[in-house]
Design a protein around this motif. Sequence first.
Motif, PDB file in Angstrom:
ATOM      1  N   TYR A  41      -3.737  -3.520 -13.055  1.00  9.49           N
ATOM      2  CA  TYR A  41      -2.785  -2.770 -12.224  1.00  9.49           C
ATOM      3  C   TYR A  41      -3.207  -2.924 -10.762  1.00  9.49           C
ATOM      4  O   TYR A  41      -4.097  -2.232 -10.272  1.00  9.49           O
ATOM      5  CB  TYR A  41      -2.787  -1.299 -12.647  1.00  9.49           C
ATOM      6  N   GLN A  42      -2.585  -3.877 -10.068  1.00  7.39           N
ATOM      7  CA  GLN A  42      -3.036  -4.246  -8.723  1.00  7.39           C
ATOM      8  C   GLN A  42      -1.926  -4.154  -7.675  1.00  7.39           C
ATOM      9  O   GLN A  42      -1.182  -5.112  -7.481  1.00  7.39           O
ATOM     10  CB  GLN A  42      -3.514  -5.710  -8.717  1.00  7.39           C
ATOM     11  N   PRO A  43      -1.833  -3.030  -6.987  1.00  9.63           N
ATOM     12  CA  PRO A  43      -0.815  -2.932  -5.925  1.00  9.63           C
ATOM     13  C   PRO A  43      -1.001  -3.992  -4.834  1.00  9.63           C
ATOM     14  O   PRO A  43      -0.036  -4.351  -4.150  1.00  9.63           O
ATOM     15  CB  PRO A  43      -1.039  -1.533  -5.361  1.00  9.63           C
ATOM     16  N   PHE A  44      -2.233  -4.497  -4.678  1.00  9.00           N
ATOM     17  CA  PHE A  44      -2.475  -5.497  -3.632  1.00  9.00           C
ATOM     18  C   PHE A  44      -2.359  -6.926  -4.153  1.00  9.00           C
ATOM     19  O   PHE A  44      -2.721  -7.868  -3.468  1.00  9.00           O
ATOM     20  CB  PHE A  44      -3.850  -5.268  -2.989  1.00  9.00           C
ATOM     21  N   ASN A  45      -1.876  -7.071  -5.360  1.00  9.42           N
ATOM     22  CA  ASN A  45      -1.614  -8.420  -5.880  1.00  9.42           C
ATOM     23  C   ASN A  45      -0.581  -9.079  -4.971  1.00  9.42           C
ATOM     24  O   ASN A  45       0.398  -8.446  -4.565  1.00  9.42           O
ATOM     25  CB  ASN A  45      -1.073  -8.295  -7.310  1.00  9.42           C
ATOM     26  N   PRO A  46      -0.807 -10.346  -4.609  1.00  6.95           N
ATOM     27  CA  PRO A  46       0.151 -11.008  -3.704  1.00  6.95           C
ATOM     28  C   PRO A  46       1.588 -10.966  -4.219  1.00  6.95           C
ATOM     29  O   PRO A  46       2.533 -10.948  -3.418  1.00  6.95           O
ATOM     30  CB  PRO A  46      -0.350 -12.452  -3.622  1.00  6.95           C
ATOM     31  N   ALA A  47       1.773 -10.925  -5.525  1.00  6.31           N
ATOM     32  CA  ALA A  47       3.139 -10.846  -6.069  1.00  6.31           C
ATOM     33  C   ALA A  47       3.823  -9.562  -5.597  1.00  6.31           C
ATOM     34  O   ALA A  47       4.999  -9.568  -5.213  1.00  6.31           O
ATOM     35  CB  ALA A  47       3.101 -10.882  -7.598  1.00  6.31           C
ATOM     36  N   ILE A  48       3.078  -8.471  -5.608  1.00  4.61           N
ATOM     37  CA  ILE A  48       3.640  -7.181  -5.185  1.00  4.61           C
ATOM     38  C   ILE A  48       3.888  -7.192  -3.677  1.00  4.61           C
ATOM     39  O   ILE A  48       4.951  -6.783  -3.198  1.00  4.61           O
ATOM     40  CB  ILE A  48       2.678  -6.021  -5.555  1.00  4.61           C
ATOM     41  N   LEU A  49       2.918  -7.679  -2.930  1.00  2.00           N
ATOM     42  CA  LEU A  49       3.070  -7.683  -1.468  1.00  2.00           C
ATOM     43  C   LEU A  49       4.247  -8.555  -1.037  1.00  2.00           C
ATOM     44  O   LEU A  49       4.999  -8.211  -0.124  1.00  2.00           O
ATOM     45  CB  LEU A  49       1.771  -8.153  -0.806  1.00  2.00           C
TER      46      LEU A  49
END
Length: 325
Positions: free
Chosen positions: A226-234
């Motif tokens: 669970y990574q809010p800073f994953n480039p996909a999310i950004l």
Amino acid sequence: KVEKLKKLKDLPAITPDGKKVMLAANIGTPKDVKSALANGAEGVGLFRTEFLYMDRTTLPTEEEQFEAYKEVAEKMEGRPVTIRTLDIGGDKELPYLDMPKEMNPFLGYRAIRLCLDKTDIFKTQLRAILRASAYGNIHIMYPMISSIEDVRKANIVLNEVKAELDKEGIKYDKNIKVGIMVEIPSAAVTADILAKEVDFFSIGTNDLCQYTLAVDRMNEHVKDYYQPFNPAILRLIKFVIDAAHKEGKFAAMCGEMAGDPLATVILLGLGLDEFSMSATSIPTVKNIIRNVEYERAKEIAERVLNIAEAEKIQKMMEDIIKDIE
Ligand code: PEP
Ligand code: MG
């Protein structure tokens, strides 16, 4: 430090070079307004309405809902209040509603999907919200929108309700703003299309992370995924904000990320207009915004979009905000 943050309460969220953003609070009941105002919220960016429906044995009446929405609108004294329509389903069940047993409740019959199916429930809520809109500055927000059809269908019901109120001579805000949660990847990817149909977006990073990264937001076993800073999310966030701005609409965020100090500079640099978070996070986020140049935030955001590892981005942001007292 706490004393210093308290002093920020009545100061605007503005960068030293003059970029102003709005900091708002997420609330779950009318009681939460007190803390929102005490922490300097300039609005309510997310009023979760599930509380009205939970821990009881019958659906809430229009009158009960109207009273709750009106109370919040009045107590916020003209500041914007974004009321999200019912987001039940997924993990939140209502015992008195005949809900199907589902293999994947989070991918199932929930939120706007349920409301568009059980339109009597939806209409009652919309009537209550519209009636309350005569007493303050209310916006309507639909959750779990996955396509333009969802928006159009919801607006058809809204227009029916408006017509009923008109016929009955009941007052409401005729220019009420209607927006959507962007929390399903399909909505984020088609934000350019959806921006034409709505007045605003609010990015729900809790579900957007869950669905984009295919990771259950409650499951401890996969919490590292669970990574809010994953480039996909950004990248999705950037696309959504840009799409809103191209249509002259505003872009808000009401997921947990909006209140994460490590995300503040990035979101500011990406051009987010409104950050909505739990009230107690507002002073910390405001302090960061008041201490970082917008020009620098834009550079940082641009740099971050080209970093492959979420962890590296987080470390970099830790270093950047370390110097802010
Ligand atoms: C979200 O999904 O980010 C959000 C704000 O909604 P909720 O947490 O209520 O699902
Ligand atoms: Mg959500």
